[in-house]
Write an enzyme that holds these catalytic residues in place. Structure first.
Site, PDB file in Angstrom:
ATOM      1  N   ARG A   1      58.471 -32.098  16.210  1.00 53.67           N
ATOM      2  CA  ARG A   1      58.533 -30.765  15.623  1.00 53.67           C
ATOM      3  C   ARG A   1      57.606 -30.745  14.412  1.00 53.67           C
ATOM      4  O   ARG A   1      57.590 -31.700  13.622  1.00 53.67           O
ATOM      5  CB  ARG A   1      59.964 -30.416  15.186  1.00 53.67           C
TER       6      ARG A   1
ATOM      7  N   GLU B   1      53.792 -21.995  14.200  1.00 50.74           N
ATOM      8  CA  GLU B   1      53.195 -21.894  15.541  1.00 50.74           C
ATOM      9  C   GLU B   1      53.237 -20.438  16.014  1.00 50.74           C
ATOM     10  O   GLU B   1      54.312 -19.835  15.998  1.00 50.74           O
ATOM     11  CB  GLU B   1      53.968 -22.774  16.519  1.00 50.74           C
TER      12      GLU B   1
ATOM     13  N   HIS C   1      51.810 -26.933  21.420  1.00 50.88           N
ATOM     14  CA  HIS C   1      53.213 -27.207  21.786  1.00 50.88           C
ATOM     15  C   HIS C   1      53.374 -27.228  23.315  1.00 50.88           C
ATOM     16  O   HIS C   1      54.235 -26.548  23.881  1.00 50.88           O
ATOM     17  CB  HIS C   1      54.160 -26.169  21.165  1.00 50.88           C
TER      18      HIS C   1
HETATM   19  P1  NAD Z   1      66.686 -37.781  21.612  1.00 51.87           P
HETATM   20  O1  NAD Z   1      67.812 -37.068  20.987  1.00 51.87           O
HETATM   21  O2  NAD Z   1      66.882 -38.500  22.898  1.00 51.87           O
HETATM   22  O3  NAD Z   1      66.064 -38.861  20.563  1.00 51.87           O
HETATM   23  C1  NAD Z   1      65.843 -38.558  19.223  1.00 51.87           C
HETATM   24  C2  NAD Z   1      66.045 -39.847  18.433  1.00 51.87           C
HETATM   25  O4  NAD Z   1      65.705 -39.584  17.073  1.00 51.87           O
HETATM   26  C3  NAD Z   1      67.510 -40.331  18.437  1.00 51.87           C
HETATM   27  O5  NAD Z   1      67.590 -41.679  18.888  1.00 51.87           O
HETATM   28  C4  NAD Z   1      67.941 -40.222  16.978  1.00 51.87           C
HETATM   29  O6  NAD Z   1      68.813 -41.271  16.580  1.00 51.87           O
HETATM   30  C5  NAD Z   1      66.605 -40.319  16.267  1.00 51.87           C
HETATM   31  N1  NAD Z   1      66.656 -39.787  14.908  1.00 51.87           N
HETATM   32  C6  NAD Z   1      67.460 -38.790  14.413  1.00 51.87           C
HETATM   33  N2  NAD Z   1      67.238 -38.649  13.085  1.00 51.87           N
HETATM   34  C7  NAD Z   1      66.289 -39.559  12.753  1.00 51.87           C
HETATM   35  C8  NAD Z   1      65.673 -39.909  11.535  1.00 51.87           C
HETATM   36  N3  NAD Z   1      66.016 -39.318  10.369  1.00 51.87           N
HETATM   37  N4  NAD Z   1      64.727 -40.866  11.545  1.00 51.87           N
HETATM   38  C9  NAD Z   1      64.389 -41.503  12.692  1.00 51.87           C
HETATM   39  N5  NAD Z   1      64.975 -41.250  13.888  1.00 51.87           N
HETATM   40  C10 NAD Z   1      65.914 -40.275  13.907  1.00 51.87           C
HETATM   41  O7  NAD Z   1      65.524 -36.697  21.736  1.00 51.87           O
HETATM   42  P2  NAD Z   1      64.255 -36.756  22.704  1.00 51.87           P
HETATM   43  O8  NAD Z   1      64.593 -36.151  24.020  1.00 51.87           O
HETATM   44  O9  NAD Z   1      63.670 -38.124  22.643  1.00 51.87           O
HETATM   45  O10 NAD Z   1      63.297 -35.718  21.964  1.00 51.87           O
HETATM   46  C11 NAD Z   1      62.779 -36.020  20.673  1.00 51.87           C
HETATM   47  C12 NAD Z   1      62.201 -34.758  20.067  1.00 51.87           C
HETATM   48  O11 NAD Z   1      61.039 -34.363  20.805  1.00 51.87           O
HETATM   49  C13 NAD Z   1      63.130 -33.521  20.181  1.00 51.87           C
HETATM   50  O12 NAD Z   1      64.058 -33.472  19.142  1.00 51.87           O
HETATM   51  C14 NAD Z   1      62.161 -32.381  20.099  1.00 51.87           C
HETATM   52  O13 NAD Z   1      62.018 -32.015  18.748  1.00 51.87           O
HETATM   53  C15 NAD Z   1      60.845 -32.986  20.606  1.00 51.87           C
HETATM   54  N6  NAD Z   1      60.384 -32.373  21.871  1.00 51.87           N
HETATM   55  C16 NAD Z   1      59.150 -31.804  21.882  1.00 51.87           C
HETATM   56  C17 NAD Z   1      58.647 -31.228  23.056  1.00 51.87           C
HETATM   57  C18 NAD Z   1      57.260 -30.624  23.079  1.00 51.87           C
HETATM   58  O14 NAD Z   1      56.924 -29.919  24.037  1.00 51.87           O
HETATM   59  N7  NAD Z   1      56.426 -30.886  22.097  1.00 51.87           N
HETATM   60  C19 NAD Z   1      59.438 -31.232  24.218  1.00 51.87           C
HETATM   61  C20 NAD Z   1      60.700 -31.847  24.181  1.00 51.87           C
HETATM   62  C21 NAD Z   1      61.165 -32.425  22.994  1.00 51.87           C
END
Ligand code: NAD
Length: 334
Positions: free
Chosen positions: A240, A269, A288
């Site tokens: 994000r 965005e 994105h």
């Molecule tokens: P997920 O929930 O499986 O994994 C996120 C991880 O981040 C978790 O293990 C959590 O413990 C960790 N985390 C939380 N707070 C943290 C911190 N302060 N420092 C370090 N790590 C921390 O999520 P995911 O499916 O792996 O997705 C990750 C992110 O990717 C989503 O939250 C979303 O923002 C982003 N995303 C972007 C797109 C895109 O099109 N660009 C698409 C899907 C997801």
């Protein structure tokens, strides 16, 4: 004509190729799909969708007022990973299941992060411009890391971070990750060394962000963090935009604190045309679009329809957000 037992309001998206597969799945469960515009406010929402058994929303706020105003409501689905538009606490209190679809594109996002990493490492955009301007120089301007033996640091080691680790392993990279919410054992099985954020910033040749946006992660990568990175390192962000302080990043890129960045997400965005990142040629920007593939987009409406249908017919969805609701809304496992 089919008699429907349930009514599901699909709020705010009207593309037929998204709606039809979803409608088919809902109808199999005896649910009628009603497509509506995003309501102007809570009162309008309650008036339009008064008989809703289910809601499928992209970005329409489902507030406590809406949840309490829709007396038949059993399920709210958000068509992506984040559920910040839904008052989950109010939903749980009212026995409403909150469902999200977090897993359809985890490989796509990791692929996109890898594509940005490789494009930075190989200076792809720059070389392409050279060739088109008749500069045929078979060398790459430094820094050009070997990748093998270099260090990939993942901030956040959930679904996407792990997929990224597998891709880094295929390139023979050293893998480190920072995720304060995971036990040490969760890293080892992926051949990843858990480290502090500071150590990750110091050691990584590529920092790839895969954490959610929370109060803790907002501007996690700020001026101080960027100053800890190697001058030859690249920052990749597919999570994000606000996780990175963009003003600080623009300074870092301009003044050479780091070598470059690959960003799929921005603080605003689409970006303001005056965003300084748009002027810098050591940053690669994509709109994105990490999640996108034909397969993921095809699968999404089917999954949305099936998940809502599961709850309406008393079955547990694949991704229930508020497990506490099971105390008042019994749903059986398949
Ligand atoms: P997920 O929930 O499986 O994994 C996120 C991880 O981040 C978790 O293990 C959590 O413990 C960790 N985390 C939380 N707070 C943290 C911190 N302060 N420092 C370090 N790590 C921390 O999520 P995911 O499916 O792996 O997705 C990750 C992110 O990717 C989503 O939250 C979303 O923002 C982003 N995303 C972007 C797109 C895109 O099109 N660009 C698409 C899907 C997801």
């Amino acid at each position: 004509m089919q008699d429907f037992e349930f009514t599901v309001y699909r709020v705010g998206v009207h593309a037929r190729d998204l709606l039809d597969p979803e409608r088919v799945e809902l109808e199999k469960a005896g649910a009628r799909q009603v497509v509506i515009e995003k309501p102007e406010n809570d009162e309008a929402f309650i008036e339009i969708a008064g008989d809703a058994d289910g809601l499928i929303v992209v970005d329409s706020p489902v507030t406590r007022r809406v949840i309490e105003g829709l007396g038949r409501l059993k399920v709210v689905l958000r068509t992506g990973v984040g559920v910040d538009v839904i008052d989950v606490e109010a939903a749980t209190e009212r026995g409403v299941a909150v469902v999200s679809v977090p897993d359809l594109w985890i490989r796509e996002v990791a692929n996109h992060a890898l594509a940005l990493l490789l494009a930075c490492n190989r200076r792809l955009l720059l070389l392409d411009r050279y060739v088109r301007s008749e500069r045929w120089l078979p060398v790459i301007p430094p820094p050009v890391g070997s990748l093998h033996g270099e260090t990939l640091g993942m901030i956040g080691f959930g679904r996407i971070g792990r997929m990224m680790a597998r891709r880094g392993a295929a390139l023979d990279m050293e893998l480190i990750a920072y995720d304060p919410f995971l036990p040490t054992a969760a890293f080892g099985e992926f051949g990843v060394e858990p480290v502090s954020l500071q150590e990750l910033l110091h050691r990584s040749d590529y920092v790839s962000i895969h954490s959610p946006l929370t109060e803790q992660t907002r501007h996690l990568i700020d001026e101080a963090a960027l100053k800890q990175m190697k001058a030859t390192a690249y920052l990749i962000n597919t999570s994000r935009g606000p996780v990175v302080d963009e003003a600080a990043l623009a300074t870092a890129l301009r003044e050479g604190w780091i070598a470059g960045a690959g960003l799929d997400v921005l603080e605003q965005e689409p970006p303001d045309p005056a965003n300084p990142l748009l002027e810098l040629d050591n940053v690669i920007l994509t709109p994105h679009s990490s999640y996108y593939s034909d397969a993921a987009i095809r699968e999404l409406p089917i999954r949305c329809g099936q998940e809502v249908a599961r709850v309406l017919t008393g079955r547990r969805p694949l991704n229930l957000v508020n497990h506490e609701v099971l105390a008042v809304l019994p749903l059986t496992e398949d």
